[in-house]
Design an enzyme around this catalytic site. Structure first.
Site, PDB file in Angstrom:
ATOM      1  N   TYR A  66      17.321 -72.833  79.654  1.00  0.00           N
ATOM      2  CA  TYR A  66      16.361 -73.552  78.822  1.00  0.00           C
ATOM      3  C   TYR A  66      15.013 -73.568  79.545  1.00  0.00           C
ATOM      4  O   TYR A  66      14.832 -74.266  80.540  1.00  0.00           O
ATOM      5  CB  TYR A  66      16.813 -74.986  78.559  1.00  0.00           C
ATOM      6  CG  TYR A  66      17.977 -75.134  77.602  1.00  0.00           C
ATOM      7  CD1 TYR A  66      18.456 -74.060  76.861  1.00  0.00           C
ATOM      8  CD2 TYR A  66      18.604 -76.368  77.421  1.00  0.00           C
ATOM      9  CE1 TYR A  66      19.516 -74.205  75.980  1.00  0.00           C
ATOM     10  CE2 TYR A  66      19.652 -76.523  76.537  1.00  0.00           C
ATOM     11  CZ  TYR A  66      20.112 -75.438  75.826  1.00  0.00           C
ATOM     12  OH  TYR A  66      21.167 -75.590  74.955  1.00  0.00           O
ATOM     13  N   PHE A 221      22.951 -77.028  66.096  1.00  0.00           N
ATOM     14  CA  PHE A 221      22.344 -76.799  64.782  1.00  0.00           C
ATOM     15  C   PHE A 221      22.895 -77.804  63.762  1.00  0.00           C
ATOM     16  O   PHE A 221      23.345 -77.422  62.672  1.00  0.00           O
ATOM     17  CB  PHE A 221      22.588 -75.371  64.289  1.00  0.00           C
ATOM     18  CG  PHE A 221      22.077 -74.293  65.206  1.00  0.00           C
ATOM     19  CD1 PHE A 221      21.076 -74.551  66.126  1.00  0.00           C
ATOM     20  CD2 PHE A 221      22.596 -72.999  65.156  1.00  0.00           C
ATOM     21  CE1 PHE A 221      20.608 -73.555  66.974  1.00  0.00           C
ATOM     22  CE2 PHE A 221      22.133 -72.000  66.002  1.00  0.00           C
ATOM     23  CZ  PHE A 221      21.143 -72.273  66.918  1.00  0.00           C
ATOM     24  N   PRO A 222      22.879 -79.101  64.078  1.00  0.00           N
ATOM     25  CA  PRO A 222      23.467 -80.096  63.177  1.00  0.00           C
ATOM     26  C   PRO A 222      22.717 -80.253  61.862  1.00  0.00           C
ATOM     27  O   PRO A 222      23.235 -80.854  60.924  1.00  0.00           O
ATOM     28  CB  PRO A 222      23.410 -81.387  63.996  1.00  0.00           C
ATOM     29  CG  PRO A 222      22.241 -81.187  64.912  1.00  0.00           C
ATOM     30  CD  PRO A 222      22.286 -79.732  65.272  1.00  0.00           C
ATOM     31  N   LEU A 223      21.500 -79.705  61.808  1.00  0.00           N
ATOM     32  CA  LEU A 223      20.728 -79.748  60.567  1.00  0.00           C
ATOM     33  C   LEU A 223      20.625 -78.376  59.921  1.00  0.00           C
ATOM     34  O   LEU A 223      19.909 -78.208  58.933  1.00  0.00           O
ATOM     35  CB  LEU A 223      19.318 -80.296  60.836  1.00  0.00           C
ATOM     36  CG  LEU A 223      19.255 -81.683  61.476  1.00  0.00           C
ATOM     37  CD1 LEU A 223      17.804 -82.094  61.723  1.00  0.00           C
ATOM     38  CD2 LEU A 223      19.969 -82.712  60.614  1.00  0.00           C
ATOM     39  N   GLY A 224      21.357 -77.379  60.446  1.00  0.00           N
ATOM     40  CA  GLY A 224      21.266 -76.026  59.920  1.00  0.00           C
ATOM     41  C   GLY A 224      19.882 -75.447  60.180  1.00  0.00           C
ATOM     42  O   GLY A 224      19.100 -75.959  60.972  1.00  0.00           O
ATOM     43  N   GLY A 225      19.577 -74.338  59.525  1.00  0.00           N
ATOM     44  CA  GLY A 225      18.227 -73.813  59.506  1.00  0.00           C
ATOM     45  C   GLY A 225      17.616 -73.411  60.824  1.00  0.00           C
ATOM     46  O   GLY A 225      16.393 -73.387  60.954  1.00  0.00           O
ATOM     47  N   PHE A 227      17.715 -70.474  62.328  1.00  0.00           N
ATOM     48  CA  PHE A 227      17.172 -69.118  62.267  1.00  0.00           C
ATOM     49  C   PHE A 227      16.694 -68.831  60.858  1.00  0.00           C
ATOM     50  O   PHE A 227      17.122 -69.471  59.892  1.00  0.00           O
ATOM     51  CB  PHE A 227      18.240 -68.093  62.682  1.00  0.00           C
ATOM     52  CG  PHE A 227      18.642 -68.179  64.133  1.00  0.00           C
ATOM     53  CD1 PHE A 227      17.810 -67.698  65.138  1.00  0.00           C
ATOM     54  CD2 PHE A 227      19.856 -68.747  64.483  1.00  0.00           C
ATOM     55  CE1 PHE A 227      18.181 -67.775  66.461  1.00  0.00           C
ATOM     56  CE2 PHE A 227      20.244 -68.836  65.809  1.00  0.00           C
ATOM     57  CZ  PHE A 227      19.402 -68.349  66.804  1.00  0.00           C
TER      58      PHE A 227
END
Length: 300
Positions: A66, A221-225, A227
């Site tokens: 990171y 990616f708990p909210l999706g989106g 990529f």
């Protein structure tokens, strides 16, 4: 998409503490990946992490890759032993500064060991409480090719050796398949990090297995989106309507659904913005009644 099944468990009160590797932790933690956006303002990054502690967060997820060590360095500077923060790191990739993708696979056993050593040095720790083995078995993200295609047993052997040496406290898995998790169970897996959200529930059976085995489920990616082309939970009409009716943001409702969905869910949303940090923490206090949960569960 098709309708998803849900584990046969009672929804958990979202504000209660969770556990990882036997340690009590806040169910809403902090993911350090976004700290690299503060690369030019180290003091702001440190201040953000001090705010993390002030808000009662004691579960922080990081990795040497990171910001090419920046996140780990800031964590080392910001946290004190008395803060009681459980730091979880990961190995399986290395920084690739200047590359089209800022990461490159590092799956071979000797690379995993080197990555643990790099994490120990940059974090300033004698032992990392939990280290996730980031497999490259599932999308989205990197995939292994050539000599980076390594058997899971070979990787677990070095991770177990590092645990026996006291350099890591416990082993987790990331981007793993259901069969891979089953194969790894004898090694004593304490958490699984896979892409998962209200609108991406393909790993429901794995979540159930983790629940049965008392393994923490830590979705990224708990909210999706994350990529281009990936749908966002916050664009779902049902989510936005419920958020408006309750007086919260769609992101907060999406995070609250995850916490209510199963008691072993721990969240690590990342941000470089103090206001977003506070909003994420507030999601743990949201109560979703049975009617609301049913409406969200029905999202397809």
């Amino acid at each position: 998409m098709t309708a998803r099944s849900t584990p046969s468990v009672q929804p958990a009160a979202s504000g209660k503490a969770g556990t990882i590797a036997g340690r009590p932790v806040s169910r809403v933690g902090f993911g350090a990946m976004q700290l690299e956006h503060l690369h030019g303002d180290r003091e702001a990054a440190i201040a953000l992490l001090r705010r993390v502690v002030e808000l009662g967060i004691n579960h922080v997820d990081t990795a040497q890759f990171y910001g090419n060590g920046f996140a780990n360095g800031v964590i080392s500077d910001a946290f004190r032993p008395e803060d009681g923060v459980v730091v979880v790191s990961k190995v399986g990739a290395d920084p690739n500064p200047g590359g089209t993708i800022p990461l490159r696979p590092a799956q071979r056993p000797e690379q995993l060991r080197a990555s643990v050593e790099d994490n120990l040095k940059s974090l300033g720790l004698d032992q990392i409480p939990v280290v996730n083995l980031r497999r490259l078995d599932t999308r989205p993200g990197l995939r292994a090719e050539g000599d980076q295609i390594v058997g899971l047993d070979d990787q677990l052997a070095v991770m177990t050796a590092l645990r026996d040496e006291g350099k890591i406290g416990a082993i987790g898995l990331s981007a793993v398949t259901l069969d891979g998790l089953r194969q790894a169970l004898p090694a004593g897996i304490v958490c699984v990090q896979n892409a998962y959200s209200l609108i991406s529930r393909g790993d429901e059976q794995m979540l159930r297995l983790c629940l049965d085995e008392q393994i923490a489920w830590v979705p990224f990616f708990p909210l999706g989106g994350a990529f281009a082309g990936m749908p966002k939970v916050t664009d779902e009409p049902t989510v936005t309507a419920i958020a408006q009716s309750l007086g919260y943001s769609p992101a907060q409702v999406a995070l609250a659904w995850l916490l209510h969905h199963a008691p072993n869910v721990l969240l690590i949303p990342g941000t470089a913005n103090p206001r977003h940090l506070e909003a994420n923490v507030a999601a743990a206090k949201i109560t979703l009644d049975d009617f609301t949960m049913s409406a969200l569960d029905a999202v397809q």
